[in-house]
Design an enzyme around this catalytic site. Structure first.
Site, PDB file in Angstrom:
ATOM      1  N   CYS A   1      46.523  71.688   9.344  1.00  0.00           N
ATOM      2  CA  CYS A   1      46.424  70.345   9.125  1.00  0.00           C
ATOM      3  C   CYS A   1      46.337  69.954   7.413  1.00  0.00           C
ATOM      4  O   CYS A   1      47.052  70.544   6.693  1.00  0.00           O
ATOM      5  CB  CYS A   1      45.207  69.722   9.827  1.00  0.00           C
ATOM      6  SG  CYS A   1      45.578  67.847   9.656  1.00  0.00           S
TER       7      CYS A   1
ATOM      8  N   HIS B   1      47.273  70.551  15.184  1.00  0.00           N
ATOM      9  CA  HIS B   1      45.903  71.143  15.521  1.00  0.00           C
ATOM     10  C   HIS B   1      46.201  72.071  16.655  1.00  0.00           C
ATOM     11  O   HIS B   1      46.138  71.767  17.868  1.00  0.00           O
ATOM     12  CB  HIS B   1      44.893  70.237  15.827  1.00  0.00           C
ATOM     13  CG  HIS B   1      44.603  69.442  14.743  1.00  0.00           C
ATOM     14  ND1 HIS B   1      43.665  70.055  13.779  1.00  0.00           N
ATOM     15  CD2 HIS B   1      45.208  68.186  13.979  1.00  0.00           C
ATOM     16  CE1 HIS B   1      43.320  69.184  12.617  1.00  0.00           C
ATOM     17  NE2 HIS B   1      44.120  68.106  12.899  1.00  0.00           N
TER      18      HIS B   1
ATOM     19  N   GLU C   1      44.463  74.297  17.830  1.00  0.00           N
ATOM     20  CA  GLU C   1      42.917  74.556  18.451  1.00  0.00           C
ATOM     21  C   GLU C   1      42.725  73.477  19.474  1.00  0.00           C
ATOM     22  O   GLU C   1      41.683  73.372  20.229  1.00  0.00           O
ATOM     23  CB  GLU C   1      41.863  74.439  17.506  1.00  0.00           C
ATOM     24  CG  GLU C   1      41.432  73.298  16.757  1.00  0.00           C
ATOM     25  CD  GLU C   1      42.269  72.868  15.566  1.00  0.00           C
ATOM     26  OE1 GLU C   1      43.551  73.402  15.375  1.00  0.00           O
ATOM     27  OE2 GLU C   1      41.987  72.011  14.748  1.00  0.00           O
TER      28      GLU C   1
END
Lengths: 251, 198
Positions: free
Chosen positions: B76, B180, B182
């Protein structure tokens, strides 16, 4: 294009899911982490965990739960309930929440939106508005619709956006719990005046209602609780039917 | 050991949690020796690019990051500050990727921030191991108001409204994802696993 989102909402009291959930094979009904993981595996795009505890001890339990959720779930989640200061928001961010949702506290102190957005970014701040149609004007309420405020929905949503809210979660208190469909026209009007995403909540009773609010209602996401919890609509079936209706959803 | 660069830039917790889920060893650090010794380095980032650059400069780690020869992943805003420059705060960035970071234009059909799940495409551009077992058209999670332009380092694209932008970049041992991983479910986990296994 960015997909329309489906968001199950879980109410938590003292660290446990309040409403029973109708998943086959889940023994520990009430375990928020397990419920969240199930929804995530079934294709939910995000999750919302609302802390409905009123006690200080309960709040601490909730923050511990947020840590466990963050460790175990690999999709974004929002937490709400009882956040009235920047410190409350910081504690939940540290616990691993992706977003926080504020409602009554934002109405009491709109500066809270600005403060949290300035410190952690707009993507972290969801402003929830519970509104009722009073003689043709949508007015924001607090305390689950019991207390009427002098804030008109559209003006308040614009102010929240201008102060840095990243999303608006609007619940129509006239539709909530009815299972008769969302307030589609109001969502469409709200979506048109805002540049940030709108999450629709209140009124989902069947798949067509969700199709309607994501198409005619122009909402970016649909949130629902009981229809998912009681297994009335399974998320994989919902996603398939939304796709069939021409709505862009994550598969 | 994976070093997550700690430069006081937002919430690093979700990256730590993702590595925990994969059973990876990692350390949050701003120590140049630890970063140089790490097998992999992650540069996370949330918030404002100009602030992120200022914070990174304050750590004195910029020459260290530029000298790394092992795989580095920017996520990001971490990716954004590895580009040439950003319109957010009009800041000059690290210049690792040949991309500029611009604000999404106002578009009634494409809200800003670009928030939610969107599809990544053209994953064959870089023939990059980062996307092993990740099909083109996979949905990943984005949250951003500024985007990296397309450039020779683009290894994945994404469309928001009329705008086609770089969803991922690669230059030599440097990788970046605008999304993202994650928070991108099982697909995101696969991408992180691929990075860890580079």
């Amino acid at each position: 294009m960015v997909a329309k989102r489906i968001i199950p909402c879980l109410d938590i009291r003292d660290g446990q899911v309040v409403k029973g959930i109708n998943f086959l094979g889940v023994k520990e009904v009430g375990d928020a982490v397990e419920m969240g993981r199930r929804y995530s595996q079934e294709g939910a795009d995000e999750l919302v965990f609302l802390d409905i505890t009123a006690t200080f001890e309960g709040r601490k339990t909730f923050a511990q739960l947020v840590e466990k959720i963050a460790l175990n779930i690999n999709i974004p989640f929002t937490v709400g309930g009882g956040i009235s200061t920047l410190e409350d928001a910081s504690r939940l961010l540290d616990a691993g929440a992706d977003k926080i949702s504020i409602n009554s506290s934002a109405i009491a102190n709109p500066q809270l939106i600005s403060d949290i957005a300035a410190k952690y970014g707009s993507q972290f701040v969801v402003v929830a508005i519970d509104a009722k149609n009073i003689d043709g004007t949508w007015m924001a309420t607090t305390h689950g619709g019991r207390n009427l405020t002098d804030r008109e929905l559209f003006t308040w949503a614009r102010e929240a956006q201008d102060r840095g809210a990243g999303e608006i979660l609007f619940t129509s208190m006239d539709h909530d719990g009815t299972k008769a469909g969302y307030a589609c026209e109001t969502y469409a009007a709200l979506s048109e005046i805002l540049s940030i995403p709108v999450i629709a909540s209140g009124g989902a009773g069947n798949v067509q209602h969700i199709v309607d609010v994501l198409s005619k209602g122009k909402a970016d996401a649909a949130l629902a609780a009981s229809i998912f919890h009681y297994g009335e609509i399974a998320i994989p079936d919902l996603k398939a039917q939304l796709a069939e209706a021409g709505i862009n959803v994550r598969k | 050991m994976i070093a997550i660069i700690d430069y006081k830039c937002g919430n690093l917790r979700s990256v730590e949690n993702a590595l925990d889920r994969l059973g990876c060893e990692y350390k949050l650090t701003a120590d140049p020796a630890e970063i140089i010794a790490a097998d992999k380095v992650i540069l996370p980032g949330v918030g404002n690019a100009a602030e992120a650059m200022a914070n990174l400069e304050a750590t004195g780690l910029i020459p260290v990051i530029k000298s790394l020869r092992r795989p580095v992943l920017g996520i990001c805003v971490g990716l954004q500050i590895m580009c040439r420059d950003s319109e957010e705060g009009n800041v000059k960035c690290l210049g690792i990727f040949d991309s500029h970071v611009r604000r999404f234009p106002a578009d009634p059909e494409a809200k800003v921030p670009h928030m939610g799940w969107n599809q990544i495409g053209n994953l064959n551009l870089g023939k990059c191991k980062l996307f092993n077992d990740v099909p083109s058209g996979s949905f990943v999670y984005f949250v951003h108001s500024y985007y990296p332009t397309l450039c020779q380092d683009t290894i994945a694209t994404c469309r928001h409204g009329q705008m086609l932008f770089s969803a991922a970049l690669k230059y030599e041992n440097y990788y970046g994802t605008q999304f993202h991983p994650e928070k991108s479910g099982d697909i995101g986990e696969q991408i992180i696993r691929n990075f860890v296994n580079l």
